[in-house]
Write an enzyme that holds these catalytic residues in place. Structure first.
Site, PDB file in Angstrom:
ATOM      1  N   GLY A  33       0.841  -1.204   0.000  1.00 48.57           N
ATOM      2  CA  GLY A  33       0.000   0.000   0.000  1.00 48.57           C
ATOM      3  C   GLY A  33       0.871   1.247   0.000  1.00 48.57           C
ATOM      4  N   HIS A  34       1.833   1.290   0.942  1.00 45.88           N
ATOM      5  CA  HIS A  34       2.775   2.413   0.983  1.00 45.88           C
ATOM      6  C   HIS A  34       3.547   2.506  -0.338  1.00 45.88           C
ATOM      7  CE1 HIS A  34       2.649   1.260   5.406  1.00 45.88           C
ATOM      8  NE2 HIS A  34       2.262   2.508   5.446  1.00 45.88           N
ATOM      9  N   LEU A 181      -4.523  -3.852   2.808  1.00 39.07           N
ATOM     10  CA  LEU A 181      -3.225  -3.922   3.479  1.00 39.07           C
ATOM     11  C   LEU A 181      -3.157  -2.867   4.568  1.00 39.07           C
ATOM     12  CD1 LEU A 181      -0.707  -4.506   0.555  1.00 39.07           C
ATOM     13  CD2 LEU A 181      -1.906  -6.169   1.974  1.00 39.07           C
TER      14      LEU A 181
END
Ligand code: AMP
Length: 275
Positions: A33-34, A181
């Site tokens: 996700g990041h 996530l």
């Protein structure tokens, strides 16, 4: 990649950059996700800055500040491989001094849903995001729709304080089975993880209902609650709001967010769907 913990050397590195700057603030324990935010920042800017700071002022008494996952070594490697130019890992004293002035989240939008369950959370979040946006002086900053209320409040802060940065909303990244996530997913046992799938499942069901023409929030919320209640330990809320977080009686296509928050075991999870 330049890695620094001190504001002075951070500022020096920041000032050496010409061209546009994309910024991704995080609390670390980086996942896909990041990484999707970092990749997008990489594509759209000449330089990319990432910060990792587990911000104490956005955690409430009794929350998981002390056990929040910290993975500095792995995070550094991920940033390096993703082409990050500057990684900022400040200690608390680089960010805060004693007796700080404070920022308050807006009365209504900041104190419903997540703000009602975690009163003060958004004050602390906005305080640190204001600091990080100012010290990075980024052209664009990237935030996930996963934290929908956070994103909308940051957009409001930027508007209300005439900040120049462009806030770029990014899509939610999920595991193959649908689970959104989150750094907090590591807290889940295999059994809890299975039960946690009810969040994304309820949202998928909501999407199907909307696709088939259902518009009534009450009906959609009832179906979602029916999916969630047998699985989660504590259902915090199922909400249908507009993009300004005003509750909607009927879904408005293109202007609606459907949100869910629940505890599975001891772990509090959130997920949402923009329709
Ligand atoms: P955090 O480290 O949890 O503070 O998150 C840092 C940024 O990553 C925030 O803008 C989050 O919304 C975003 N983010 C976290 N999880 C996801 C996800 N599954 N998909 C997209 N963005 C995410």
């Amino acid at each position: 990649m330049i890695i620094t913990r001190e504001y002075a050397s951070f500022a020096e590195a920041r000032d050496s950059f010409g061209g546009s700057i994309g910024f991704v603030p995080t609390m670390g324990a980086l996942h896909e996700g990041h990484l999707s935010l970092i990749r997008r920042a990489r594509e759209e800017n000449d330089h990319v800055i990432v910060s990792i700071f587990v911000n104490p002022t956005q955690f409430l008494e009794g929350e998981d500040l002390d056990k929040y996952p910290r993975r500095e070594e792995a995070d550094r490697k991920i940033c390096e491989l993703a082409g990050v130019d500057l990684l900022y890992l400040p200690s608390i004293d680089q960010i805060y001094e004693e007796d700080e002035l404070s920022i308050s989240a807006p009365k209504i939008r900041g104190y419903i849903l997540e703000g009602a369950s975690r009163p003060g959370h958004f004050d602390g979040m906005l305080q640190v995001v204001m600091k990080l946006l100012n010290l990075s002086r980024a052209d664009r900053a990237y935030f996930g729709k996963k934290d929908a209320q956070q994103l909308v409040l940051i957009q409001q802060m930027v508007r209300n304080y005439f900040m120049k940065v462009q806030i770029v909303p990014c899509e939610i990244v999920r595991d193959a089975d649908g689970l959104a996530l989150s750094s907090r997913n590591v807290y889940l046992s295999p059994e809890e993880r299975r039960r946690a799938l009810s969040l994304s499942r309820s949202l998928k069901r909501a999407a199907k209902l909307v696709q088939s023409g259902e518009r009534k929030s009450e009906v959609i919320r009832a179906v979602m609650t029916g999916i969630l209640e047998p699985e989660v330990t504590e259902l915090d809320y199922v909400a249908i709001v507009d993009r300004n977080f005003r509750p909607l009686e009927e879904v408005e296509l293109g202007n609606t967010i459907i949100l869910v928050a629940a505890k599975v075991g001891e772990t509090r999870l959130i997920d949402n769907l923009w329709v």
